[in-house]
Scaffold this active site. Structure first.
Site, PDB file in Angstrom:
ATOM      1  N   GLY A  87      26.709  40.775  41.990  1.00  0.00           N
ATOM      2  CA  GLY A  87      27.411  41.972  41.513  1.00  0.00           C
ATOM      3  C   GLY A  87      26.484  42.935  40.808  1.00  0.00           C
ATOM      4  O   GLY A  87      26.867  43.555  39.815  1.00  0.00           O
ATOM      5  N   ALA A  88      25.273  43.119  41.351  1.00  0.00           N
ATOM      6  CA  ALA A  88      24.244  43.861  40.621  1.00  0.00           C
ATOM      7  C   ALA A  88      24.142  45.328  41.005  1.00  0.00           C
ATOM      8  O   ALA A  88      23.208  46.002  40.580  1.00  0.00           O
ATOM      9  CB  ALA A  88      22.886  43.181  40.835  1.00  0.00           C
TER      10      ALA A  88
ATOM     11  N   GLY B 122      27.524  48.521  36.828  1.00  0.00           N
ATOM     12  CA  GLY B 122      27.963  47.923  35.571  1.00  0.00           C
ATOM     13  C   GLY B 122      26.989  46.946  34.953  1.00  0.00           C
ATOM     14  O   GLY B 122      25.778  47.172  34.888  1.00  0.00           O
TER      15      GLY B 122
ATOM     16  N   TYR C 268      43.459  35.835  35.700  1.00  0.00           N
ATOM     17  CA  TYR C 268      42.121  36.191  35.213  1.00  0.00           C
ATOM     18  C   TYR C 268      41.678  35.199  34.138  1.00  0.00           C
ATOM     19  O   TYR C 268      40.542  34.721  34.155  1.00  0.00           O
ATOM     20  CB  TYR C 268      42.119  37.609  34.651  1.00  0.00           C
ATOM     21  CG  TYR C 268      40.767  38.061  34.145  1.00  0.00           C
ATOM     22  CD1 TYR C 268      39.731  38.302  35.029  1.00  0.00           C
ATOM     23  CD2 TYR C 268      40.533  38.229  32.779  1.00  0.00           C
ATOM     24  CE1 TYR C 268      38.473  38.713  34.571  1.00  0.00           C
ATOM     25  CE2 TYR C 268      39.288  38.640  32.317  1.00  0.00           C
ATOM     26  CZ  TYR C 268      38.264  38.876  33.214  1.00  0.00           C
ATOM     27  OH  TYR C 268      37.030  39.272  32.755  1.00  0.00           O
TER      28      TYR C 268
END
Length: 299
Positions: A22-23, A26, A172
């Site tokens: 997820g780079a 954010g 979550y």
């Protein structure tokens, strides 16, 4: 240890290989940028390759892009195979990617989206890459959890995929609690070996795209309070960066912001919920995760 740890405290990372999920945006982008800035060879493991390449263009240093969709075990296996073919070693595996408060969705393998992506995808990815970390002295697996692991959080073994009823907040919380249970069980399995350790971190309240699925009833209050309570992604990434690089870090620790309520501030060791330390649940979740993913760890 410093109470005001910053990126400037990151030791030289020359010669080290870091894989960050997820780079492209954010927290993951901030993490990758900081590691590359200290000399690491960084792999941006991302679902959208085009976005990953644009992110790589914004980072100075040795940066490559690897396609990885954590909501697909086929993609996880393909990414791990490619990394085995291109990298003889990995020093840092940073399990950062995640989804939050999504509507009821399923992964390609039929798992509830938040549990499947945040936990099962990273569980499988770690298991498939761990043999590249084990021979490397000082290697680390850092998994990003959340203060959400305390909110309506439990491992619902009787309905892991939320098929009977669905709560986006509860789902979550389950996934983020699972991140910690996984980290602590992995560390226990690694403890007999010299070299690799497992550590967890959380970013507090950071200004990222992750909260885009916040329920409507909470969206306006969050918008009003964001300028007061949140911190930029560069600060939110510091607990992860400290967990990944501080020589004083020990396996099984959990890092988060040091300010009030762990919402913001410089990173320090923090505590997680009693539920996250339940060893029986850790072992049971591990076994269930192996069965669901088909991935068995070499430890």
């Amino acid at each position: 240890m410093s109470d005001n740890w910053t990126e400037q405290n990151i030791p030289d990372q020359s010669g080290r290989v870091a894989v960050v999920t997820g780079a492209n945006t954010g927290l993951g982008f901030a993490t990758a940028r900081a590691l590359a800035g200290r000399g690491a060879r960084v792999v941006l493991a991302v679902r959208d390759v085009a976005k990953g390449r644009r992110a790589a263009d914004r980072i100075a240093g040795d940066v490559t892009v690897q396609e990885l969709d954590l909501s697909s075990l086929d993609s996880v296996r393909a990414a791990a195979a490619t990394l085995h073919a291109t990298h003889p070693r990995i020093d840092l595996l940073i399990n950062n990617a995640g989804v939050m408060y999504t509507p009821r969705l399923s992964t390609r393998d039929g798992f509830e989206m938040q549990f499947g992506t945040n936990h099962l995808g990273h569980f499988a990815f770690t298991g498939l890459l761990l043999d590249l970390l084990l021979p490397v002295p000082g290697s680390r697996v850092v998994t990003v959890s959340s203060t959400g692991h305390r909110i309506r959080a439990a491992i619902h073994f009787d309905d892991l995929q939320w098929e009977q009823s669905y709560s986006r907040v509860g789902a979550y919380g389950q996934s983020k609690l699972a991140n910690l249970l996984f980290t602590y069980e992995l560390q226990r399995r690694l403890a007999a070996r010299a070299g690799t350790v497992a550590v967890a971190a959380h970013p507090g309240l950071s200004d990222t795209e992750l909260a885009r699925n916040t329920p409507a009833a909470l969206r306006l209050p969050v918008t009003w309070l964001a300028p007061v309570l949140t911190q930029p992604a560069s600060m939110g990434a510091l607990p992860t960066l400290r967990a990944a690089t501080d020589p004083a870090v020990r396996g099984g620790q959990y890092y988060g912001p040091g300010g009030r309520g762990e919402l913001r501030g410089h990173p320090r060791p923090v505590t997680s919920s009693p539920a996250s330390h339940d060893e029986a649940v850790q072992r049971r979740l591990w076994s269930v995760s192996e069965n669901l993913t088909g991935v068995t760890f070499p430890v």
